[in-house]
Design an enzyme around this catalytic site. Structure first.
Site, PDB file in Angstrom:
ATOM      1  N   THR A  73      28.792  37.369  40.405  1.00 50.22           N
ATOM      2  CA  THR A  73      30.128  37.252  41.006  1.00 50.22           C
ATOM      3  C   THR A  73      31.134  38.077  40.219  1.00 50.22           C
ATOM      4  O   THR A  73      31.917  38.851  40.794  1.00 50.22           O
ATOM      5  CB  THR A  73      30.565  35.764  41.035  1.00 50.22           C
ATOM      6  OG1 THR A  73      29.601  35.045  41.803  1.00 50.22           O
ATOM      7  CG2 THR A  73      31.935  35.592  41.638  1.00 50.22           C
ATOM      8  N   GLN A 188      20.179  40.308  44.287  1.00 49.67           N
ATOM      9  CA  GLN A 188      18.904  39.802  44.816  1.00 49.67           C
ATOM     10  C   GLN A 188      17.762  40.789  44.569  1.00 49.67           C
ATOM     11  O   GLN A 188      16.598  40.395  44.578  1.00 49.67           O
ATOM     12  CB  GLN A 188      19.021  39.516  46.320  1.00 49.67           C
ATOM     13  CG  GLN A 188      19.927  38.338  46.651  1.00 49.67           C
ATOM     14  CD  GLN A 188      19.342  36.997  46.226  1.00 49.67           C
ATOM     15  OE1 GLN A 188      18.141  36.846  46.038  1.00 49.67           O
ATOM     16  NE2 GLN A 188      20.206  36.011  46.054  1.00 49.67           N
ATOM     17  N   HIS A 210      20.076  34.909  36.418  1.00 48.66           N
ATOM     18  CA  HIS A 210      19.394  33.698  36.904  1.00 48.66           C
ATOM     19  C   HIS A 210      18.616  33.928  38.195  1.00 48.66           C
ATOM     20  O   HIS A 210      17.933  33.026  38.674  1.00 48.66           O
ATOM     21  CB  HIS A 210      20.376  32.531  37.051  1.00 48.66           C
ATOM     22  CG  HIS A 210      21.328  32.620  38.211  1.00 48.66           C
ATOM     23  ND1 HIS A 210      21.214  31.822  39.313  1.00 48.66           N
ATOM     24  CD2 HIS A 210      22.410  33.398  38.420  1.00 48.66           C
ATOM     25  CE1 HIS A 210      22.205  32.084  40.157  1.00 48.66           C
ATOM     26  NE2 HIS A 210      22.945  33.046  39.643  1.00 48.66           N
ATOM     27  N   THR A 246      34.374  36.499  23.319  1.00 44.35           N
ATOM     28  CA  THR A 246      33.186  36.517  22.457  1.00 44.35           C
ATOM     29  C   THR A 246      31.943  36.594  23.336  1.00 44.35           C
ATOM     30  O   THR A 246      31.804  35.852  24.304  1.00 44.35           O
ATOM     31  CB  THR A 246      33.152  35.253  21.568  1.00 44.35           C
ATOM     32  OG1 THR A 246      34.364  35.238  20.813  1.00 44.35           O
ATOM     33  CG2 THR A 246      31.955  35.257  20.636  1.00 44.35           C
ATOM     34  N   CYS A 334      26.097  29.290  48.459  1.00 39.07           N
ATOM     35  CA  CYS A 334      27.547  29.035  48.457  1.00 39.07           C
ATOM     36  C   CYS A 334      28.001  28.340  49.730  1.00 39.07           C
ATOM     37  O   CYS A 334      29.038  27.716  49.755  1.00 39.07           O
ATOM     38  CB  CYS A 334      28.326  30.332  48.315  1.00 39.07           C
ATOM     39  SG  CYS A 334      27.651  31.409  47.088  1.00 39.07           S
TER      40      CYS A 334
HETATM   41  C1  LIG Z   1      23.796  38.968  46.817  1.00 41.39           C
HETATM   42  C2  LIG Z   1      24.477  38.109  45.799  1.00 41.39           C
HETATM   43  N1  LIG Z   1      25.543  38.599  45.157  1.00 41.39           N
HETATM   44  C3  LIG Z   1      26.195  37.882  44.219  1.00 41.39           C
HETATM   45  C4  LIG Z   1      25.792  36.611  43.896  1.00 41.39           C
HETATM   46  C5  LIG Z   1      26.522  35.846  42.838  1.00 41.39           C
HETATM   47  O1  LIG Z   1      25.783  35.831  41.647  1.00 41.39           O
HETATM   48  P1  LIG Z   1      26.080  34.750  40.493  1.00 41.39           P
HETATM   49  O2  LIG Z   1      25.551  33.462  40.972  1.00 41.39           O
HETATM   50  O3  LIG Z   1      25.355  35.267  39.300  1.00 41.39           O
HETATM   51  O4  LIG Z   1      27.549  34.744  40.281  1.00 41.39           O
HETATM   52  C6  LIG Z   1      24.683  36.049  44.554  1.00 41.39           C
HETATM   53  C7  LIG Z   1      24.249  34.671  44.252  1.00 41.39           C
HETATM   54  O5  LIG Z   1      23.739  33.973  45.091  1.00 41.39           O
HETATM   55  C8  LIG Z   1      24.002  36.831  45.527  1.00 41.39           C
HETATM   56  O6  LIG Z   1      22.945  36.358  46.195  1.00 41.39           O
END
Ligand SMILES: Cc1ncc(COP(=O)(O)O)c(C=O)c1O
Length: 420
Positions: A73, A188, A210, A246, A334
């Site tokens: 994100t 992804q 992750h 940090t 989400c």
């Molecule tokens: C295509 C895509 N972009 C961005 C994100 C956001 O990543 P993060 O959970 O590391 O903030 C996700 C998470 O599901 C994702 O699938």
């Protein structure tokens, strides 16, 4: 009781043993602040820089092109904000061509769409590219959308909801020819399909640990030299002034270990996952009223996604699978709680008839036996829910003649009418 069958690996993954082992000493032994000048600090700094070099090597980048972040994100937000910031600074100083226009696709993650919507509220214009029925963007449509005042194009490498892989290289090629910055959200894709940022010729690439068996809360933004992204987070000037605060040394090290492991085993793991994925797809498509979403072959190795006619809400199906020990999702993590169809499925033309969506995403920890179990219980779950909804498998059509409705939805996209 049987161990839960975890098939939601696009939402997040189990941390690998190698990743966990690489982080442990950094919590209790080499825990110094990487900016400190004594030995403990220098050890942490070295661990951080080794992790940077390793992530760079896994992505085909230079070490100086990798900036650690708090995840996908932040990387997406930063890519967009830094391009806007640079354009606005050029405008103010009277240098540069001026103009405030960006392009993205209708199937981007909200981590891309929301920052672009914020820019729209600040007077920027955003063109949202339609995709084909599988979620793919064509180079021709991108070519048409780019204007003399376009400052950034952001199109994801792999879609989280339907798994479709974009032809990133050809989209980046259009941007290079038209002298427009190209960013791709590879959250992804990273760790699952080969990424070579030089081969792609992308200017910025977002990744998140992750999603490939690394820890949560850490990611990276690749930014091609000599461009240095304007900082999103200001303060002590860490990450060569790019991102203050940090550094998350254990996170960066754990990410590097996970990405190196995923990259080394990619060919072998992808072959195994593809075969399990295709078995799931083949089995699910035998159930009447179940349709595959996304591209049948140009998709992430472990990603199977469907729409299912005759069920009112995806959450009912996810709940029933959960009761039977299967962790799955309807699409983006989400929007898991939302009753509305995911914006990606809407952009692909689904969403005006009662239907559920189901995403089964695999990892190396899944077994063939687990896939068999899911295929065994899925028909029953679907029949039971259809009976409850009393719509019947043929009572509701997902696709029907809804092309016009889909076109209307896309027509209003990008004119202030688009939503995540
Ligand atoms: C295509 C895509 N972009 C961005 C994100 C956001 O990543 P993060 O959970 O590391 O903030 C996700 C998470 O599901 C994702 O699938």
């Amino acid at each position: 009781m049987r161990k839960p069958v975890y098939m939601d690996n696009s939402a997040t993954t189990r941390c690998s043993d190698a990743s966990m082992a690489s982080m442990t000493p950094l919590f209790a032994e080499s825990y110094g602040n990487p900016s400190a000048l004594y030995d403990g600090g220098r050890a942490a700094f070295k661990a951080l820089e080794d992790a940077r070099a390793s992530v760079a090597a896994s992505l085909g980048a230079l070490k100086s092109e990798i900036f650690f972040t708090s995840g996908g994100t932040e990387s997406d937000n930063w890519a967009i904000a830094s391009a806007a910031e640079a354009a606005e600074a050029a405008l103010l100083s009277g240098k540069g061509a001026g103009g405030r226009h960006m392009v993205c696709s209708a199937v981007e993650h909200s981590a891309v769409l929301r920052p672009l919507q914020r820019l729209e509220r600040r007077g920027w214009e955003v063109t949202v590219l339609e995709t084909d029925r599988t979620g793919a963007v064509s180079a021709e449509s991108l070519e048409e959308a780019i204007r003399p005042d376009t400052k950034l194009v952001s199109v994801m490498a792999a879609n989280n909801v339907v798994g479709t892989l974009q032809d990133v290289k050809s989209l980046a090629g259009v941007c290079r020819r038209r002298r427009v910055l190209f960013h791709t959200d590879a959250v992804q894709a990273a760790g699952h399909v080969k990424i070579d940022v030089r081969d792609w010729d992308a200017d910025m690439v977002s990744v998140s640990a992750h999603k490939f068996h690394g820890p949560k809360g850490v990611g990276a933004l690749f930014s091609k030299v000599p461009r240095r992204p304007d900082p999103l987070v200001l303060g002590g000037g860490q990450e060569r002034g790019g991102r203050s605060g940090t550094e998350n040394v254990p996170g960066a090290v754990g990410m590097a270990a996970a990405l190196a492991e995923a990259t080394a085993n990619m060919e072998r793991d992808a072959a195994r996952l593809k075969s399990m994925r295709d078995r799931l797809i083949e089995g699910a498509l035998k159930i009447p009223g179940v349709l595959l979403t996304g591209d049948p072959t140009r998709r992430l190795p472990g990603h199977a996604s469907f729409v299912i006619e005759g069920i009112r809400h995806s959450a009912y199906l996810i709940g029933m699978l959960n009761e039977r020990g299967v962790c799955a999702s309807s699409g983006s993590a989400c929007t898991a709680a939302s009753k509305e169809a995911d914006h990606v499925l809407q952009a692909l033309g689904y969403g005006w008839e009662p239907f559920a969506s189901l995403r089964l995403t695999l990892s190396v920890y899944n077994t063939e036996e687990e896939a068999s179990y899911v295929l065994e219980i899925l028909p029953d779950c679907i029949s039971e829910l259809r009976r409850r909804d009393s719509l019947g498998s043929t009572g509701a059509r997902v696709l029907g003649d809804g092309e016009a409705a889909a076109k209307e939805r896309l027509r209003t996209a990008g004119k202030g009418g688009w939503k995540v």
